[in-house]
Design a protein around this motif. Structure first.
Motif, PDB file in Angstrom:
ATOM      1  N   HIS A 128       0.817  -1.217   0.000  1.00 10.78           N
ATOM      2  CA  HIS A 128       0.000   0.000   0.000  1.00 10.78           C
ATOM      3  C   HIS A 128       0.856   1.275   0.000  1.00 10.78           C
ATOM      4  N   CYS A 129       2.161   1.130  -0.169  1.00  8.87           N
ATOM      5  CA  CYS A 129       2.994   2.329  -0.335  1.00  8.87           C
ATOM      6  C   CYS A 129       2.592   3.010  -1.638  1.00  8.87           C
ATOM      7  N   GLU A 130       2.250   4.284  -1.576  1.00  6.97           N
ATOM      8  CA  GLU A 130       1.691   4.962  -2.741  1.00  6.97           C
ATOM      9  C   GLU A 130       2.745   5.326  -3.772  1.00  6.97           C
ATOM     10  N   VAL A 131       3.997   5.483  -3.350  1.00  4.49           N
ATOM     11  CA  VAL A 131       5.034   5.875  -4.311  1.00  4.49           C
ATOM     12  C   VAL A 131       5.769   4.637  -4.809  1.00  4.49           C
ATOM     13  N   PRO A 132       6.297   4.667  -6.016  1.00  7.77           N
ATOM     14  CA  PRO A 132       7.105   3.543  -6.509  1.00  7.77           C
ATOM     15  C   PRO A 132       8.316   3.309  -5.619  1.00  7.77           C
ATOM     16  N   THR A 133       8.664   2.035  -5.454  1.00 12.12           N
ATOM     17  CA  THR A 133       9.793   1.662  -4.614  1.00 12.12           C
ATOM     18  C   THR A 133      10.837   0.926  -5.449  1.00 12.12           C
ATOM     19  N   VAL A 134      12.111   1.194  -5.144  1.00 10.73           N
ATOM     20  CA  VAL A 134      13.235   0.561  -5.831  1.00 10.73           C
ATOM     21  C   VAL A 134      14.080  -0.149  -4.785  1.00 10.73           C
ATOM     22  N   ALA A 135      14.233  -1.457  -4.908  1.00 12.46           N
ATOM     23  CA  ALA A 135      15.128  -2.197  -4.013  1.00 12.46           C
ATOM     24  C   ALA A 135      16.539  -2.160  -4.585  1.00 12.46           C
ATOM     25  N   ALA A 136      17.495  -1.666  -3.806  1.00 12.80           N
ATOM     26  CA  ALA A 136      18.910  -1.700  -4.177  1.00 12.80           C
ATOM     27  C   ALA A 136      19.522  -2.841  -3.372  1.00 12.80           C
ATOM     28  N   VAL A 137      19.576  -4.024  -3.990  1.00 15.26           N
ATOM     29  CA  VAL A 137      19.940  -5.248  -3.274  1.00 15.26           C
ATOM     30  C   VAL A 137      21.460  -5.367  -3.246  1.00 15.26           C
ATOM     31  N   ASN A 138      22.036  -5.007  -2.107  1.00 18.12           N
ATOM     32  CA  ASN A 138      23.489  -4.880  -1.981  1.00 18.12           C
ATOM     33  C   ASN A 138      24.195  -6.189  -1.654  1.00 18.12           C
ATOM     34  N   GLY A 139      23.449  -7.199  -1.213  1.00 18.33           N
ATOM     35  CA  GLY A 139      24.057  -8.466  -0.817  1.00 18.33           C
ATOM     36  C   GLY A 139      22.998  -9.531  -0.702  1.00 18.33           C
ATOM     37  N   PRO A 140      23.251 -10.601   0.062  1.00 16.56           N
ATOM     38  CA  PRO A 140      22.283 -11.681   0.174  1.00 16.56           C
ATOM     39  C   PRO A 140      20.900 -11.201   0.617  1.00 16.56           C
ATOM     40  N   ALA A 141      19.889 -11.700  -0.087  1.00 17.61           N
ATOM     41  CA  ALA A 141      18.482 -11.468   0.249  1.00 17.61           C
ATOM     42  C   ALA A 141      17.882 -12.846   0.475  1.00 17.61           C
ATOM     43  N   ILE A 142      17.737 -13.225   1.732  1.00 15.34           N
ATOM     44  CA  ILE A 142      17.462 -14.609   2.097  1.00 15.34           C
ATOM     45  C   ILE A 142      16.104 -14.730   2.784  1.00 15.34           C
ATOM     46  N   GLY A 143      15.316 -15.726   2.387  1.00 12.56           N
ATOM     47  CA  GLY A 143      14.025 -15.958   3.022  1.00 12.56           C
ATOM     48  C   GLY A 143      13.137 -14.732   2.914  1.00 12.56           C
ATOM     49  N   ALA A 144      12.711 -14.218   4.066  1.00 10.27           N
ATOM     50  CA  ALA A 144      11.880 -13.018   4.064  1.00 10.27           C
ATOM     51  C   ALA A 144      12.623 -11.822   3.478  1.00 10.27           C
ATOM     52  N   GLY A 145      13.954 -11.881   3.473  1.00 10.85           N
ATOM     53  CA  GLY A 145      14.736 -10.828   2.820  1.00 10.85           C
ATOM     54  C   GLY A 145      14.579 -10.860   1.320  1.00 10.85           C
ATOM     55  N   CYS A 146      14.500 -12.063   0.751  1.00 13.00           N
ATOM     56  CA  CYS A 146      14.207 -12.207  -0.678  1.00 13.00           C
ATOM     57  C   CYS A 146      12.816 -11.663  -0.971  1.00 13.00           C
ATOM     58  N   ASP A 147      11.859 -12.043  -0.131  1.00 11.51           N
ATOM     59  CA  ASP A 147      10.498 -11.553  -0.328  1.00 11.51           C
ATOM     60  C   ASP A 147      10.420 -10.039  -0.183  1.00 11.51           C
ATOM     61  N   LEU A 148      11.221  -9.483   0.725  1.00 15.48           N
ATOM     62  CA  LEU A 148      11.236  -8.037   0.918  1.00 15.48           C
ATOM     63  C   LEU A 148      11.640  -7.333  -0.372  1.00 15.48           C
ATOM     64  N   ALA A 149      12.646  -7.864  -1.058  1.00 16.18           N
ATOM     65  CA  ALA A 149      13.035  -7.280  -2.343  1.00 16.18           C
ATOM     66  C   ALA A 149      11.907  -7.381  -3.355  1.00 16.18           C
ATOM     67  N   MET A 150      11.195  -8.524  -3.339  1.00 12.78           N
ATOM     68  CA  MET A 150      10.089  -8.721  -4.280  1.00 12.78           C
ATOM     69  C   MET A 150       8.899  -7.806  -3.969  1.00 12.78           C
ATOM     70  N   MET A 151       8.811  -7.315  -2.743  1.00 14.24           N
ATOM     71  CA  MET A 151       7.729  -6.394  -2.387  1.00 14.24           C
ATOM     72  C   MET A 151       7.891  -5.039  -3.050  1.00 14.24           C
ATOM     73  N   CYS A 152       9.106  -4.732  -3.501  1.00 14.50           N
ATOM     74  CA  CYS A 152       9.358  -3.447  -4.159  1.00 14.50           C
ATOM     75  C   CYS A 152       8.938  -3.520  -5.620  1.00 14.50           C
ATOM     76  N   ASP A 153       8.713  -2.375  -6.219  1.00 14.95           N
ATOM     77  CA  ASP A 153       8.234  -2.324  -7.598  1.00 14.95           C
ATOM     78  C   ASP A 153       9.339  -2.587  -8.606  1.00 14.95           C
ATOM     79  N   LEU A 154      10.529  -2.129  -8.289  1.00  9.89           N
ATOM     80  CA  LEU A 154      11.685  -2.275  -9.176  1.00  9.89           C
ATOM     81  C   LEU A 154      12.862  -2.732  -8.331  1.00  9.89           C
ATOM     82  N   ARG A 155      13.802  -3.445  -8.971  1.00 11.53           N
ATOM     83  CA  ARG A 155      14.944  -3.975  -8.220  1.00 11.53           C
ATOM     84  C   ARG A 155      16.218  -3.857  -9.049  1.00 11.53           C
ATOM     85  N   VAL A 156      17.286  -3.393  -8.391  1.00  4.72           N
ATOM     86  CA  VAL A 156      18.624  -3.349  -8.961  1.00  4.72           C
ATOM     87  C   VAL A 156      19.515  -4.133  -8.011  1.00  4.72           C
ATOM     88  N   ALA A 157      20.427  -4.949  -8.555  1.00  4.43           N
ATOM     89  CA  ALA A 157      21.242  -5.808  -7.699  1.00  4.43           C
ATOM     90  C   ALA A 157      22.726  -5.553  -7.884  1.00  4.43           C
TER      91      ALA A 157
END
Length: 266
Positions: free
Chosen positions: A101-130
């Motif tokens: 429900h965040c109204e603004v677009p979100t960009v995940a800047a994935v700097n390192g391991p995204a594990i379990g709920a951390g992986c899902d956290l990245a997927m919750m964002c609209d855009l992702r750069v790794a």
């Protein structure tokens, strides 16, 4: 006490940094959950913010649930079965609801391991750069658990059912290049270039009229579960609002005048 989430505002872009490197930025503790919820609430109310970037402090993006707390049955991982259920519902599951429900677009800047709920956290964002150091693992089965924070809903919508099933049932990690090939991230860059790349992407988004950005994001969200007819009705209503904004008229005028538009959010 160190703030669990660092917030930095630069023009229309806000950067959120998960700030618990000792736990590899676990997101299951109340303080972190509340900080993320509050950060989203603030940008929803601040029409000057057009994009939010989410990243992690230290070498990891996020380890997801706090493994030590699982072992010790502390916090949301303690209590009876009924209490554990409530711990999830009123604990970590508040994060996917907030970011959805965040109204603004979100960009995940994935700097390192995204594990379990951390992986899902990245997927919750609209855009992702790794970063090249990023790895992604839907690894709940490795600790005898299931995706408890929405991963079974999020991941198939991004990588498709076959790949999501492979990740969830094996728990195996995929590297950044594989994640890019699978559409999990838009691009992969060297670690020192990550925040610059995320900001460049955020700026490309933020260059557009802020009200149109927020409404477009909402339509994309609603389109995931509404019928075509229902979405068309909502689109017509939102388009009426968009046509009445000064930013729409400015965008049209600037295009015809062959100049850079100046948007005010009105």
């Amino acid at each position: 006490m160190t703030a669990p989430l660092l917030i930095e505002r630069d023009g229309p872009v806000v950067t959120w940094t998960l700030n618990d490197p000792t736990s590899r930025n676990a997101v299951s503790d109340d303080a972190m959950i509340e900080a993320i919820e509050q950060a989203v609430a603030e940008v929803n109310q601040d029409e000057g913010v057009r994009v939010a970037i989410l990243t992690g402090a230290g070498p990891a993006f996020s380890s997801g649930g706090n493994i030590k707390h699982m072992r010790d049955q502390e916090g949301m991982f303690g209590g009876t079965a009924a209490q554990l259920r409530q711990g999830y519902r009123h604990g970590i599951q508040r994060i996917p609801r907030a970011l959805y429900h965040c109204e603004v677009p979100t960009v995940a800047a994935v700097n390192g391991p995204a594990i379990g709920a951390g992986c899902d956290l990245a997927m919750m964002c609209d855009l992702r750069v790794a970063s090249t150091r990023a790895v992604f693992a839907e690894s709940f089965v490795k600790v005898g658990l299931i995706p408890g924070d929405g991963g079974a809903w999020l991941l198939p919508r991004i990588v498709g059912m076959a790949r999501a099933t492979e990740m969830a049932l094996t728990g195996d990690a995929v590297d950044a290049e594989t994640a890019c090939a699978w559409g999990m991230v838009s691009s992969v860059v060297e670690p020192d270039d990550l925040l610059t790349a995320a900001r460049t992407l955020a700026d490309r988004v933020a260059a557009n009229p802020p009200q149109a950005l927020r409404m477009t994001k909402r339509l994309l969200r609603e389109g995931q579960h509404q019928s075509l007819d229902a979405l068309l009705e909502l689109s017509a209503a939102m388009q009426t609002i968009a046509h009445s904004t000064r930013d729409h008229h400015e965008a049209v005028a600037a295009m015809l005048d062959k100049r850079t538009p100046s948007f005010t959010g009105t």
